[in-house]
Design an enzyme around this catalytic site. Structure first.
Site, PDB file in Angstrom:
ATOM      1  N   ASP A  33       0.868  -1.190   0.000  1.00 30.76           N
ATOM      2  CA  ASP A  33       0.000   0.000   0.000  1.00 30.76           C
ATOM      3  C   ASP A  33       0.901   1.236   0.000  1.00 30.76           C
ATOM      4  O   ASP A  33       1.813   1.336   0.820  1.00 30.76           O
ATOM      5  CB  ASP A  33      -0.908  -0.036   1.240  1.00 30.76           C
ATOM      6  CG  ASP A  33      -2.024   0.988   1.152  1.00 30.76           C
ATOM      7  OD1 ASP A  33      -1.722   2.185   0.938  1.00 30.76           O
ATOM      8  OD2 ASP A  33      -3.193   0.616   1.312  1.00 30.76           O
ATOM      9  N   ILE A  34       0.660   2.170  -0.945  1.00 30.67           N
ATOM     10  CA  ILE A  34       1.559   3.339  -1.024  1.00 30.67           C
ATOM     11  C   ILE A  34       1.334   4.361   0.088  1.00 30.67           C
ATOM     12  O   ILE A  34       2.163   5.231   0.294  1.00 30.67           O
ATOM     13  CB  ILE A  34       1.502   4.102  -2.375  1.00 30.67           C
ATOM     14  CG1 ILE A  34       0.095   4.363  -2.833  1.00 30.67           C
ATOM     15  CG2 ILE A  34       2.364   3.498  -3.419  1.00 30.67           C
ATOM     16  CD1 ILE A  34       0.036   5.438  -3.906  1.00 30.67           C
ATOM     17  N   GLN A  96     -14.509   2.706   1.181  1.00 30.07           N
ATOM     18  CA  GLN A  96     -13.718   2.169   0.064  1.00 30.07           C
ATOM     19  C   GLN A  96     -13.373   3.304  -0.894  1.00 30.07           C
ATOM     20  O   GLN A  96     -14.255   4.056  -1.322  1.00 30.07           O
ATOM     21  CB  GLN A  96     -14.510   1.080  -0.679  1.00 30.07           C
ATOM     22  CG  GLN A  96     -13.727   0.442  -1.814  1.00 30.07           C
ATOM     23  CD  GLN A  96     -14.507  -0.680  -2.526  1.00 30.07           C
ATOM     24  OE1 GLN A  96     -15.691  -0.888  -2.275  1.00 30.07           O
ATOM     25  NE2 GLN A  96     -13.833  -1.393  -3.411  1.00 30.07           N
ATOM     26  N   HIS A 102     -10.317  -5.503  -2.511  1.00 31.04           N
ATOM     27  CA  HIS A 102      -8.987  -5.810  -1.966  1.00 31.04           C
ATOM     28  C   HIS A 102      -9.083  -6.029  -0.470  1.00 31.04           C
ATOM     29  O   HIS A 102      -9.932  -5.441   0.201  1.00 31.04           O
ATOM     30  CB  HIS A 102      -7.996  -4.678  -2.253  1.00 31.04           C
ATOM     31  CG  HIS A 102      -8.515  -3.318  -1.899  1.00 31.04           C
ATOM     32  ND1 HIS A 102      -9.377  -2.623  -2.718  1.00 31.04           N
ATOM     33  CD2 HIS A 102      -8.318  -2.536  -0.812  1.00 31.04           C
ATOM     34  CE1 HIS A 102      -9.678  -1.471  -2.162  1.00 31.04           C
ATOM     35  NE2 HIS A 102      -9.059  -1.395  -0.988  1.00 31.04           N
ATOM     36  N   PHE A 103      -8.189  -6.867   0.024  1.00 34.98           N
ATOM     37  CA  PHE A 103      -8.011  -7.031   1.467  1.00 34.98           C
ATOM     38  C   PHE A 103      -6.788  -6.240   1.880  1.00 34.98           C
ATOM     39  O   PHE A 103      -5.770  -6.229   1.174  1.00 34.98           O
ATOM     40  CB  PHE A 103      -7.783  -8.497   1.828  1.00 34.98           C
ATOM     41  CG  PHE A 103      -9.052  -9.242   2.142  1.00 34.98           C
ATOM     42  CD1 PHE A 103      -9.524  -9.342   3.445  1.00 34.98           C
ATOM     43  CD2 PHE A 103      -9.776  -9.836   1.131  1.00 34.98           C
ATOM     44  CE1 PHE A 103     -10.692 -10.024   3.733  1.00 34.98           C
ATOM     45  CE2 PHE A 103     -10.954 -10.522   1.404  1.00 34.98           C
ATOM     46  CZ  PHE A 103     -11.414 -10.618   2.711  1.00 34.98           C
ATOM     47  N   HIS A 104      -6.898  -5.598   3.034  1.00 36.18           N
ATOM     48  CA  HIS A 104      -5.754  -4.942   3.651  1.00 36.18           C
ATOM     49  C   HIS A 104      -5.151  -5.905   4.679  1.00 36.18           C
ATOM     50  O   HIS A 104      -5.892  -6.503   5.470  1.00 36.18           O
ATOM     51  CB  HIS A 104      -6.195  -3.689   4.412  1.00 36.18           C
ATOM     52  CG  HIS A 104      -6.770  -2.601   3.557  1.00 36.18           C
ATOM     53  ND1 HIS A 104      -6.051  -1.496   3.183  1.00 36.18           N
ATOM     54  CD2 HIS A 104      -8.005  -2.431   3.020  1.00 36.18           C
ATOM     55  CE1 HIS A 104      -6.816  -0.676   2.456  1.00 36.18           C
ATOM     56  NE2 HIS A 104      -8.012  -1.231   2.345  1.00 36.18           N
TER      57      HIS A 104
END
Ligand code: AMP
Length: 137
Positions: A33-34, A96, A102-104
């Site tokens: 994740d950026i 979202q 997506h899963f974090h």
């Protein structure tokens, strides 16, 4: 809900914009994740075009959770994390921001993490975290 082919994760999947990859197979991609909420914050996405969990096929959902489990284990091992938080947001109302499911995977606790999508991290720091996670597989 119709899927937006121009969302940022669709572009990452097509290789149109870069990501710092930690895992890829035929159905799945995992990358840093950026704007990490903690060091090692990783995202796992299916290659299936689906905006939310409600749009994902049953087979896609089953595969995705298996891959989340596998990548979470690598994050835990690679970063020697005591605890791992998983979260997954569906729809703008839920917070979202990227309309591709997506899963974090967040090392540590959401309660002490930075705010969602707030501060971009240095490329070198993200790459260093990714290297540790890759070593955890
Ligand atoms: P969500 O709000 O659950 O849709 O989460 C989207 C996540 O994607 C946020 O945590 C963002 O920091 C992250 N993000 C946005 N753009 C990128 C990108 N180009 N590469 C990696 N992560 C991204």
């Amino acid at each position: 809900m119709s899927y937006d082919n121009n969302n940022i994760f669709a572009k990452i999947l097509r290789g149109e914009i870069p990501c710092i990859k930690v895992y890829e197979d035929e159905q799945t991609l995992a990358f840093m994740d950026i704007m990490p909420q903690a060091d090692g914050h990783t995202l796992v996405i299916p290659k299936e075009a689906a905006e939310t969990i409600h749009d994902l096929s049953d087979e896609g959902a089953a595969n995705l959770i298996k891959k989340v489990k596998m990548v979470a284990a690598a994050v835990k091992k690679g970063l020697s994390a005591d605890g791992i938080t998983l979260f997954q947001l569906n729809g703008e109302q839920a917070g979202q921001t990227v309309p591709h499911i997506h899963f974090h995977i967040l090392p540590g606790s959401y309660l002490t993490a930075k705010a969602h999508s707030s501060v971009s991290a240095e490329h070198a720091r993200l790459e260093a975290m990714a290297e540790k996670i890759r070593s955890g597989f």
